[in-house]
Write a protein that holds these residues in place. Structure first.
Motif, mmCIF file in Angstrom:
data_model
loop_
_atom_site.group_PDB
_atom_site.id
_atom_site.type_symbol
_atom_site.label_atom_id
_atom_site.label_comp_id
_atom_site.label_asym_id
_atom_site.label_seq_id
_atom_site.Cartn_x
_atom_site.Cartn_y
_atom_site.Cartn_z
ATOM 1 N N ARG A 60 46.862 73.395 79.094
ATOM 2 C CA ARG A 60 46.186 74.399 78.267
ATOM 3 C C ARG A 60 47.119 74.916 77.167
ATOM 4 N N ASP A 61 48.173 74.182 76.868
ATOM 5 C CA ASP A 61 49.099 74.535 75.799
ATOM 6 C C ASP A 61 48.568 73.913 74.502
ATOM 7 N N LEU A 62 47.914 74.709 73.710
ATOM 8 C CA LEU A 62 47.223 74.240 72.513
ATOM 9 C C LEU A 62 48.163 73.581 71.503
ATOM 10 N N GLU A 63 49.324 74.171 71.306
ATOM 11 C CA GLU A 63 50.244 73.617 70.302
ATOM 12 C C GLU A 63 50.804 72.261 70.732
ATOM 13 N N PRO A 121 39.852 63.934 57.227
ATOM 14 C CA PRO A 121 40.600 65.179 57.432
ATOM 15 C C PRO A 121 39.807 66.256 58.169
ATOM 16 N N ILE A 122 40.440 66.824 59.168
ATOM 17 C CA ILE A 122 39.880 67.928 59.944
ATOM 18 C C ILE A 122 40.399 69.220 59.318
ATOM 19 N N THR A 123 39.498 70.136 59.017
ATOM 20 C CA THR A 123 39.902 71.368 58.350
ATOM 21 C C THR A 123 39.992 72.567 59.286
ATOM 22 N N ARG A 124 39.139 72.603 60.324
ATOM 23 C CA ARG A 124 39.099 73.757 61.216
ATOM 24 C C ARG A 124 38.849 73.304 62.645
ATOM 25 N N VAL A 125 39.334 74.123 63.572
ATOM 26 C CA VAL A 125 39.054 73.928 64.989
ATOM 27 C C VAL A 125 38.670 75.290 65.550
ATOM 28 N N GLY A 126 37.537 75.339 66.207
ATOM 29 C CA GLY A 126 37.082 76.570 66.852
ATOM 30 C C GLY A 126 37.158 76.409 68.355
ATOM 31 N N LEU A 127 37.790 77.368 69.011
ATOM 32 C CA LEU A 127 37.885 77.321 70.455
ATOM 33 C C LEU A 127 38.031 78.716 71.019
ATOM 34 N N ASP A 128 37.784 78.823 72.305
ATOM 35 C CA ASP A 128 37.865 80.107 72.980
ATOM 36 C C ASP A 128 39.329 80.427 73.257
ATOM 37 N N ALA A 129 39.851 81.440 72.606
ATOM 38 C CA ALA A 129 41.271 81.786 72.721
ATOM 39 C C ALA A 129 41.677 82.107 74.152
ATOM 40 N N SER A 130 40.762 82.639 74.942
ATOM 41 C CA SER A 130 41.115 83.018 76.315
ATOM 42 C C SER A 130 41.379 81.800 77.206
ATOM 43 N N TRP A 179 43.214 79.151 76.326
ATOM 44 C CA TRP A 179 44.427 78.448 75.912
ATOM 45 C C TRP A 179 45.620 79.386 75.927
ATOM 46 N N SER A 180 46.801 78.849 76.159
ATOM 47 C CA SER A 180 48.008 79.675 76.122
ATOM 48 C C SER A 180 48.483 79.754 74.675
ATOM 49 N N GLY A 181 48.077 80.819 74.030
ATOM 50 C CA GLY A 181 48.436 81.040 72.630
ATOM 51 C C GLY A 181 47.453 80.400 71.674
ATOM 52 N N LEU A 182 47.134 81.106 70.618
ATOM 53 C CA LEU A 182 46.234 80.578 69.599
ATOM 54 C C LEU A 182 46.778 80.984 68.233
ATOM 55 N N PRO A 183 47.544 80.096 67.611
ATOM 56 C CA PRO A 183 48.013 80.391 66.254
ATOM 57 C C PRO A 183 46.820 80.350 65.300
ATOM 58 N N THR A 184 46.977 80.857 64.112
ATOM 59 C CA THR A 184 45.883 80.833 63.136
ATOM 60 C C THR A 184 45.778 79.482 62.434
ATOM 61 N N ARG A 185 46.867 78.722 62.462
ATOM 62 C CA ARG A 185 46.846 77.384 61.853
ATOM 63 C C ARG A 185 48.007 76.568 62.397
ATOM 64 N N LEU A 186 47.821 75.258 62.313
ATOM 65 C CA LEU A 186 48.874 74.309 62.662
ATOM 66 C C LEU A 186 48.968 73.296 61.536
ATOM 67 N N VAL A 187 50.150 72.787 61.299
ATOM 68 C CA VAL A 187 50.320 71.690 60.355
ATOM 69 C C VAL A 187 50.383 70.425 61.209
ATOM 70 N N VAL A 191 32.965 80.067 72.172
ATOM 71 C CA VAL A 191 32.211 78.887 72.598
ATOM 72 C C VAL A 191 32.368 78.605 74.078
ATOM 73 N N GLY A 192 33.304 79.265 74.733
ATOM 74 C CA GLY A 192 33.588 79.006 76.136
ATOM 75 C C GLY A 192 34.770 78.063 76.264
ATOM 76 N N ASP A 193 35.393 78.091 77.432
ATOM 77 C CA ASP A 193 36.582 77.272 77.624
ATOM 78 C C ASP A 193 36.265 75.795 77.781
ATOM 79 N N ASP A 194 34.976 75.453 77.794
ATOM 80 C CA ASP A 194 34.551 74.071 78.005
ATOM 81 C C ASP A 194 34.174 73.344 76.714
#
Length: 167
Positions: free
Chosen positions: A50-53, A69-78, A80-88, A101-104
């Protein structure tokens, strides 16, 4: 046209070899586009943790190869361990949105509004249950929610050899 003249579409059966290949870290996608978009999910992902990074870059790299190219990812922050606002990822900025959306489920956006929904199989899921859930999620005719797919694929205590105490 008589019922016997109606073309029959067999259910999706994944080749036996895919069952050996599906393990944590696997993503299955239904890349055949349909004009109806009747199915609820476009694929499934079984992360190692569950480590998103740690987990998300590999998924986005693979998806970019197929979808562009993928521009956005939406997921339930609860979930995952940590949710940054963006990743490169691969030199591109991918924005991450906390979405109820739920953890699923994870929502993948290509461009400005092309959205793909993926079932997220929990990392600790047994291999047989994960395979069953992923196979169902990629069916074009699937109208079952991600949560219901995971419940149906996960064996209950009665399926795990529970002993009847009424002896």
């Amino acid at each position: 046209m008589a019922d016997s003249d109606t073309p029959h579409t067999p259910p999706l059966i994944l080749p036996d070899a895919i069952h050996e290949a599906i393990k944590p870290g696997t993503a299955l996608l239904r890349l055949e586009t349909t004009s109806s978009r009747q199915g609820r999910l476009d694929g499934a992902w079984w992360p190692h943790t569950r480590d998103l990074e740690t987990e998300l870059p590999a998924l986005i790299s693979v998806l970019t190869g197929y979808l562009g190219p993928i521009t956005r990812v939406g997921l339930d922050a609860s979930a995952w361990s940590g949710l940054p606002t963006r990743l490169v990822i691969d030199g591109r900025v991918v924005h991450l949105d906390s979405d109820p959306v739920g953890d699923d489920t994870v929502l993948i956006t290509r461009g400005h509004n092309d959205l793909f929904a993926l079932l997220v199989v929990p990392p600790d899921t047994a291999a047989d249950a994960a395979r069953a859930a992923m196979a169902r999620a990629v069916r074009a005719d699937n109208i079952t929610s991600a949560a219901q797919i995971l419940v149906a694929a996960t064996p209950g205590p009665e399926d795990e050899g529970a002993v009847d105490s009424a002896d």
